[in-house]
Design an enzyme around this catalytic site. Structure first.
Site, short mmCIF file in Angstrom:
data_model
loop_
_atom_site.label_atom_id
_atom_site.label_comp_id
_atom_site.label_asym_id
_atom_site.label_seq_id
_atom_site.Cartn_x
_atom_site.Cartn_y
_atom_site.Cartn_z
N LYS A 214 -29.79 -21.27 54.17
CA LYS A 214 -29.16 -21.52 55.49
C LYS A 214 -30.16 -21.29 56.62
O LYS A 214 -29.81 -21.36 57.79
CB LYS A 214 -27.99 -20.56 55.70
CG LYS A 214 -26.87 -20.68 54.71
CD LYS A 214 -25.79 -19.65 55.07
CE LYS A 214 -24.67 -19.61 54.07
NZ LYS A 214 -23.78 -18.45 54.32
N ARG B 189 -39.74 -14.63 31.86
CA ARG B 189 -40.18 -13.31 31.37
C ARG B 189 -40.22 -12.25 32.43
O ARG B 189 -39.78 -11.12 32.21
CB ARG B 189 -41.61 -13.41 30.80
CG ARG B 189 -41.69 -13.76 29.37
CD ARG B 189 -42.97 -14.54 29.15
NE ARG B 189 -42.87 -15.77 29.92
CZ ARG B 189 -42.30 -16.88 29.45
NH1 ARG B 189 -41.87 -16.92 28.23
NH2 ARG B 189 -42.19 -17.95 30.19
N THR B 190 -40.79 -12.57 33.57
CA THR B 190 -41.02 -11.52 34.56
C THR B 190 -39.68 -10.94 35.02
O THR B 190 -39.48 -9.73 35.02
CB THR B 190 -41.83 -12.06 35.74
OG1 THR B 190 -43.04 -12.61 35.24
CG2 THR B 190 -42.16 -10.96 36.74
N HIS C 271 -50.51 -11.09 40.80
CA HIS C 271 -49.39 -10.84 39.89
C HIS C 271 -49.67 -9.51 39.19
O HIS C 271 -49.95 -9.47 37.98
CB HIS C 271 -49.28 -12.00 38.90
CG HIS C 271 -48.00 -12.10 38.16
ND1 HIS C 271 -47.05 -11.08 38.13
CD2 HIS C 271 -47.49 -13.10 37.37
CE1 HIS C 271 -46.04 -11.47 37.36
NE2 HIS C 271 -46.28 -12.68 36.91
N ARG D 63 -40.56 -12.19 43.86
CA ARG D 63 -41.51 -13.29 43.60
C ARG D 63 -41.29 -14.33 44.68
O ARG D 63 -40.15 -14.67 45.00
CB ARG D 63 -41.27 -13.90 42.22
CG ARG D 63 -42.01 -15.21 42.02
CD ARG D 63 -41.93 -15.71 40.62
NE ARG D 63 -42.74 -14.91 39.73
CZ ARG D 63 -42.98 -15.19 38.45
NH1 ARG D 63 -42.45 -16.28 37.92
NH2 ARG D 63 -43.73 -14.41 37.70
#
Ligand code: NCD
Length: 311
Positions: free
Chosen positions: A80, A51-52, A129, A101
């Site tokens: 890497k 969703r986000t 959040h 995120r």
């Protein structure tokens, strides 16, 4: 740090919150208002999301901007060994806004320290959040007609759930009464209980998800037990199924009460609740689009009202 960044909900004032809610309301009426022409937004997701990320990307697309980014860091140079600092500095060369995120608490704050591009925190570990909080507040305001003086029951993983941490902090401006329903292992952390005490916020803690708690709530905010944050998987197994909301438990709940959940749900809300008119979590997810359109415009310093209000 770019002052338009949104890292913690605590970075913005009561007026900012109310203003963002007004703008979310505006975008609900004008979701395709093309005001991001020429803007490029990066979505950098070092942790899983549905969703986000999709609602941020939809928000940019509907506003006429462009998106670059990744949803799986294992396909990027961080696998890497590239540092977060280098990734952020490099992406900053390309874009006007970064949405990120990350599994580490404080990662978004750190990103703001290495770039002048505004950064929106789309979740940092168990910490914050803030964009979820804006859509939660918008959902609460829409369904209750106010944010003031509500009884809000938070249930489930109050230890690792970043959405409840952000929401608790934002509601301090609106005289809430909280009920925290969790087992001992997942109780609301001391830091947030202290925050309530310091801000004169009433709260009670419960291990029992009892009828009296349910029937006196204006909002029941269910959460998923955050399996990915447990160091000990056996502990997760012990606590994962402790709280499940079923339709029969809502028999005497207030008609105006709404059940929220940031989603994804696992089994903390039984499927039969979906048919109850008080189930609001899918509408809540839709509100995320409008709230994020408002947040993006704020971060880019775009005054939506100075544009023609056309579609
Ligand atoms: C939440 C999150 O990522 O913190 N999901 C979301 O953004 N809607 C809640 C969760 O994952 O349980």
């Amino acid at each position: 740090m770019n002052q338009n960044s949104l890292v913690s909900i605590d970075d913005i004032s009561r007026d900012d919150i109310l203003d963002l809610i007004e703008r979310a309301r505006y975008f609900e009426e004008h979701p395709n208002h093309k005001i991001l022409d020429g803007k490029v937004v990066a979505t950098l997701f070092f942790e899983p999301s549905t969703r986000t990320r999709l609602s941020f990307e939809t928000a940019v697309n509907r506003l006429g901007g462009r998106v670059i980014g990744f949803s799986d860091a294992s396909t990027t140079s961080s696998s890497k060994g590239e540092t977060l600092k280098d990734t952020i500095k490099m992406v900053s060369n390309y874009v006007d806004l970064i949405v990120m995120r990350h599994y580490l608490e404080g990662a978004a704050r750190y990103a703001t320290e290495v770039t002048d591009v505004p950064v929106i925190n789309a979740g940092d570990g168990a910490n914050q959040h803030p964009s979820q909080t804006m859509l939660d507040l918008y959902s609460i305001s829409k369904t209750q007609g106010t944010l003031e003086n509500l009884t809000i029951t938070m249930v489930g993983d109050l230890k690792y759930g970043r959405t409840v941490h952000s929401l608790l902090m934002a509601l301090r401006y609106f005289n809430p009464t909280f009920r925290f329903v969790a087992c001992e292992e997942l109780r609301m952390p001391k830091e947030y209980r202290d925050f309530c005490d310091a801000n004169g916020i009433r709260y009670t803690e419960h291990t029992d998800f009892s009828p009296v708690v349910i029937n006196t709530s204006d909002i029941i905010y269910m959460t998923r037990v955050q399996r990915e944050r447990f160091a000990d998987i056996m502990e997760y197994e012990r606590v994962k199924d402790l709280y499940t909301l079923r339709a029969d438990m809502l028999a005497d709940a207030k008609p105006s009460m709404r059940v929220l959940h940031p989603l994804p749900r696992v089994n903390e809300i039984a499927q039969d609740v979906d048919n109850d008119p008080r189930a609001y979590y899918f509408d809540q997810a839709r509100n995320g689009l409008y709230a994020r359109q408002a947040i993006i415009c704020r971060a880019l310093g775009i005054d939506i009202y100075s544009y023609d209000k056309g579609e």
